[in-house]
Motif scaffolding. Structure first.
Motif, PDB file in Angstrom:
ATOM      1  N   TRP A  90       0.821  -1.216   0.000  1.00 40.90           N
ATOM      2  CA  TRP A  90       0.000   0.000   0.000  1.00 40.90           C
ATOM      3  C   TRP A  90       0.852   1.262   0.000  1.00 40.90           C
ATOM      4  N   VAL A  91       1.900   1.186  -0.792  1.00 35.79           N
ATOM      5  CA  VAL A  91       2.766   2.352  -0.928  1.00 35.79           C
ATOM      6  C   VAL A  91       2.968   2.640  -2.409  1.00 35.79           C
ATOM      7  N   GLY A  92       2.906   3.910  -2.750  1.00 41.14           N
ATOM      8  CA  GLY A  92       3.183   4.334  -4.127  1.00 41.14           C
ATOM      9  C   GLY A  92       2.142   3.869  -5.131  1.00 41.14           C
ATOM     10  N   LYS A  93       2.603   3.723  -6.367  1.00 41.36           N
ATOM     11  CA  LYS A  93       1.691   3.363  -7.442  1.00 41.36           C
ATOM     12  C   LYS A  93       0.984   2.023  -7.234  1.00 41.36           C
ATOM     13  N   PRO A  94       1.714   1.013  -6.774  1.00 44.05           N
ATOM     14  CA  PRO A  94       1.046  -0.275  -6.558  1.00 44.05           C
ATOM     15  C   PRO A  94      -0.152  -0.156  -5.620  1.00 44.05           C
ATOM     16  N   ALA A  95      -0.121   0.800  -4.734  1.00 42.15           N
ATOM     17  CA  ALA A  95      -1.235   0.981  -3.807  1.00 42.15           C
ATOM     18  C   ALA A  95      -2.506   1.349  -4.566  1.00 42.15           C
ATOM     19  N   TRP A  96      -2.343   2.190  -5.557  1.00 40.97           N
ATOM     20  CA  TRP A  96      -3.505   2.591  -6.349  1.00 40.97           C
ATOM     21  C   TRP A  96      -4.083   1.385  -7.087  1.00 40.97           C
ATOM     22  N   ALA A  97      -3.178   0.589  -7.633  1.00 41.06           N
ATOM     23  CA  ALA A  97      -3.629  -0.619  -8.329  1.00 41.06           C
ATOM     24  C   ALA A  97      -4.349  -1.551  -7.356  1.00 41.06           C
ATOM     25  N   ALA A  98      -3.795  -1.668  -6.158  1.00 40.68           N
ATOM     26  CA  ALA A  98      -4.407  -2.531  -5.149  1.00 40.68           C
ATOM     27  C   ALA A  98      -5.830  -2.068  -4.842  1.00 40.68           C
ATOM     28  N   PRO A 198     -13.470   4.334  -9.819  1.00 42.05           N
ATOM     29  CA  PRO A 198     -12.275   5.069  -9.409  1.00 42.05           C
ATOM     30  C   PRO A 198     -12.496   5.901  -8.156  1.00 42.05           C
ATOM     31  N   ASN A 199     -13.697   6.397  -7.992  1.00 42.37           N
ATOM     32  CA  ASN A 199     -13.952   7.203  -6.801  1.00 42.37           C
ATOM     33  C   ASN A 199     -13.960   6.343  -5.538  1.00 42.37           C
ATOM     34  N   LEU A 200     -14.480   5.124  -5.667  1.00 42.63           N
ATOM     35  CA  LEU A 200     -14.432   4.194  -4.542  1.00 42.63           C
ATOM     36  C   LEU A 200     -12.979   3.836  -4.234  1.00 42.63           C
ATOM     37  N   ALA A 201     -12.237   3.588  -5.307  1.00 45.47           N
ATOM     38  CA  ALA A 201     -10.828   3.241  -5.119  1.00 45.47           C
ATOM     39  C   ALA A 201     -10.102   4.370  -4.400  1.00 45.47           C
ATOM     40  N   LEU A 202     -10.454   5.580  -4.769  1.00 42.03           N
ATOM     41  CA  LEU A 202      -9.854   6.748  -4.111  1.00 42.03           C
ATOM     42  C   LEU A 202     -10.139   6.715  -2.614  1.00 42.03           C
ATOM     43  N   LEU A 203     -11.387   6.471  -2.273  1.00 42.77           N
ATOM     44  CA  LEU A 203     -11.764   6.443  -0.859  1.00 42.77           C
ATOM     45  C   LEU A 203     -11.047   5.322  -0.118  1.00 42.77           C
ATOM     46  N   VAL A 204     -10.944   4.170  -0.762  1.00 42.10           N
ATOM     47  CA  VAL A 204     -10.237   3.057  -0.135  1.00 42.10           C
ATOM     48  C   VAL A 204      -8.780   3.442   0.103  1.00 42.10           C
ATOM     49  N   HIS A 205      -8.179   4.009  -0.915  1.00 43.47           N
ATOM     50  CA  HIS A 205      -6.776   4.410  -0.799  1.00 43.47           C
ATOM     51  C   HIS A 205      -6.595   5.425   0.318  1.00 43.47           C
ATOM     52  N   LEU A 206      -7.440   6.417   0.314  1.00 39.81           N
ATOM     53  CA  LEU A 206      -7.370   7.451   1.353  1.00 39.81           C
ATOM     54  C   LEU A 206      -7.522   6.826   2.735  1.00 39.81           C
ATOM     55  N   GLY A 207      -8.474   5.904   2.841  1.00 37.83           N
ATOM     56  CA  GLY A 207      -8.743   5.289   4.137  1.00 37.83           C
ATOM     57  C   GLY A 207      -7.580   4.465   4.643  1.00 37.83           C
ATOM     58  N   VAL A 208      -7.001   3.692   3.749  1.00 38.95           N
ATOM     59  CA  VAL A 208      -5.920   2.797   4.170  1.00 38.95           C
ATOM     60  C   VAL A 208      -4.637   3.575   4.452  1.00 38.95           C
ATOM     61  N   THR A 209      -4.280   4.438   3.520  1.00 36.22           N
ATOM     62  CA  THR A 209      -2.976   5.108   3.626  1.00 36.22           C
ATOM     63  C   THR A 209      -3.046   6.499   4.246  1.00 36.22           C
ATOM     64  N   GLY A 210      -4.236   7.100   4.210  1.00 32.08           N
ATOM     65  CA  GLY A 210      -4.359   8.456   4.726  1.00 32.08           C
ATOM     66  C   GLY A 210      -3.870   9.503   3.739  1.00 32.08           C
TER      67      GLY A 210
ATOM     68  N   VAL B 208     -14.155  13.864   1.968  1.00 31.16           N
ATOM     69  CA  VAL B 208     -14.641  15.169   1.531  1.00 31.16           C
ATOM     70  C   VAL B 208     -13.490  16.096   1.156  1.00 31.16           C
ATOM     71  N   THR B 209     -12.509  16.162   2.027  1.00 28.96           N
ATOM     72  CA  THR B 209     -11.448  17.153   1.821  1.00 28.96           C
ATOM     73  C   THR B 209     -10.201  16.580   1.146  1.00 28.96           C
ATOM     74  N   GLY B 210     -10.052  15.244   1.246  1.00 22.43           N
ATOM     75  CA  GLY B 210      -8.848  14.644   0.682  1.00 22.43           C
ATOM     76  C   GLY B 210      -7.649  14.777   1.595  1.00 22.43           C
ATOM     77  N   LYS B 211      -7.894  15.343   2.779  1.00 17.53           N
ATOM     78  CA  LYS B 211      -6.762  15.562   3.699  1.00 17.53           C
ATOM     79  C   LYS B 211      -7.072  15.044   5.101  1.00 17.53           C
ATOM     80  N   LYS B 212      -6.008  14.824   5.851  1.00 16.00           N
ATOM     81  CA  LYS B 212      -6.193  14.444   7.257  1.00 16.00           C
ATOM     82  C   LYS B 212      -6.751  15.628   8.030  1.00 16.00           C
ATOM     83  N   PRO B 213      -7.534  15.354   9.003  1.00 22.23           N
ATOM     84  CA  PRO B 213      -8.141  16.453   9.769  1.00 22.23           C
ATOM     85  C   PRO B 213      -7.153  17.087  10.736  1.00 22.23           C
ATOM     86  N   THR B 214      -7.376  18.352  11.028  1.00 24.14           N
ATOM     87  CA  THR B 214      -6.658  19.011  12.124  1.00 24.14           C
ATOM     88  C   THR B 214      -7.653  19.125  13.269  1.00 24.14           C
TER      89      THR B 214
END
Lengths: 215, 215
Positions: A90-98, A198-210, B208-214
């Motif tokens: 879950w780091v770098g480009k492979p994370a997006w693919a994951a 892709p939007n779901l993938a974005l949320l998953v990525h954000l959730g896992v990696t922050g 929503v914001t794409g960023k970690k919260p403060t």
DNA sequence: AGCGCTATCTGACGTTCCGTCAGCTAGTCT
DNA sequence: AGACTAGCTGACGGAACGTCAGATAGCGCT
């Protein structure tokens, strides 16, 4: 281990018996995807299978019992969902693919089994432990390894200590399940299938990696 | 506008009629939270309301019809969910508070109405447009203004152009709904109620914001 | 109070589905 | 072929459905 297939009165079913039993399950499955759960009657399933209602009761205690059987079958198959997350980085480009692969695999599994899954969801929500366990079995396949991934990132200091890996992983998986179950719903917001992923993938990525993904 | 309450055969119900009708709805609601949807029978609801089954059919076409009525009532109340997101800012510390409040309000609404909501969810998943519309009505209350918030951030260049605001907002709301419906599920992953909320808020904020919260 | 009107309720019925049992059918083995 | 038994089903009593015609009760009027 798995135990042979048994009739309701405890006898072991032979070749022929297994066949009709299987046919009944198939017809039930068909029925579930064409009419509301509440309206699925033993009599209809039996009729569709070309057998009598009494035969149905030889193999299942009631409709619910047969649905559990179907669900269990599906849960076994659902174990393969682990492959979507196991051994991914879950780091770098492979994370997006994951993230993309996870979303893709999950949605298609759900779509393929939507009829049974919505009944399982209902049963679980109603507090029925049997359905609940099945649901867990399926979700665990994904959640557990997602939890591990987050923990790992956390240990490396890449994810905030305040994050509860299990809570985040569980929530993300719940999201995937919910979106999959109500895919049609998104069309009314003007969101198309292809845009959704892709939007779901974005949320998953954000959730896992922050962090935002690097595509 | 709203139309008076009518009996099945089209006549307008008077005071007494409305009262029994209401009583039937209350008993149905009670019934739904104590037994599985599939097992809720007209006869039981009528018995609980101290009236005859025939009376039930005077006001509702069937159990499903009555459930729709309950759901509609709830949807009206659910319109207040808008307040959770309307007029909130998603920048800086207030953003974290907004996420927390949204999670909190949403979860408690869901918990309060869980019995009807799981039937609505089922109906919607089964493709029943009537349930589907009700579900939308409730979720729209939140999703629409969340979508607007994301769009706004996007216009200001704070959120990536590639993001589809509706898809993200819808997914986040679906997540909240799913987690709320299966709150007990999280206990088995060793996640407690209190821990769940901040992690959900985190995911909402990230989404929503794409960023970690403060905080 | 007594009368009548009509909104409201219900007993009773034919139908559908449930769940069970005793008995029939058809594969299988010798 | 004959017999054994796994598997199937007709038939039944019971529960719930959904409908109707008729009973009941609240209300307004005199």
């Amino acid at each position: 281990m798995t135990g042979q297939v048994r009739t309701v009165d405890g006898r072991v079913a032979g070749r022929r018996g297994q066949a009709t039993r299987q046919k009944l399950l198939e017809c039930l499955s068909e029925m579930l995807s064409t009419s509301p759960y509440r309206d699925v009657k033993v009599i209809d399933v039996a009729r569709m299978a070309g057998t009598s209602p009494a035969t149905f009761y030889q193999y299942f205690p009631d409709v619910e019992g047969a649905v559990l059987e179907l669900a269990e079958e599906m849960a076994k198959e659902g174990a393969t969902l682990t492959d979507l997350v196991a051994g991914r980085t879950w780091v770098g480009k492979p994370a997006w693919a994951a993230a993309e692969d996870l979303v893709d695999g999950f949605l298609s599994f759900w779509r393929k089994n939507d009829a049974i899954l919505r009944v399982v969801d209902l049963g679980a929500a109603e507090g029925d432990k049997r359905f609940y366990k099945i649901r867990m079995k399926i979700l665990n396949a994904v959640t557990n390894s997602l939890t591990d991934s987050i923990k790992e990132l956390q240990d490396k200091g890449r994810v905030d200590k305040s994050v509860n890996p299990a809570a985040v992983a569980g929530s993300l998986v719940a999201m995937l399940a919910a979106v999959a179950a109500h895919q049609k719903g998104f069309q009314s917001w003007g969101v198309k299938q292809a845009e959704l992923k892709p939007n779901l993938a974005l949320l998953v990525h954000l959730g896992v990696t922050g962090k935002k993904p690097t595509k």
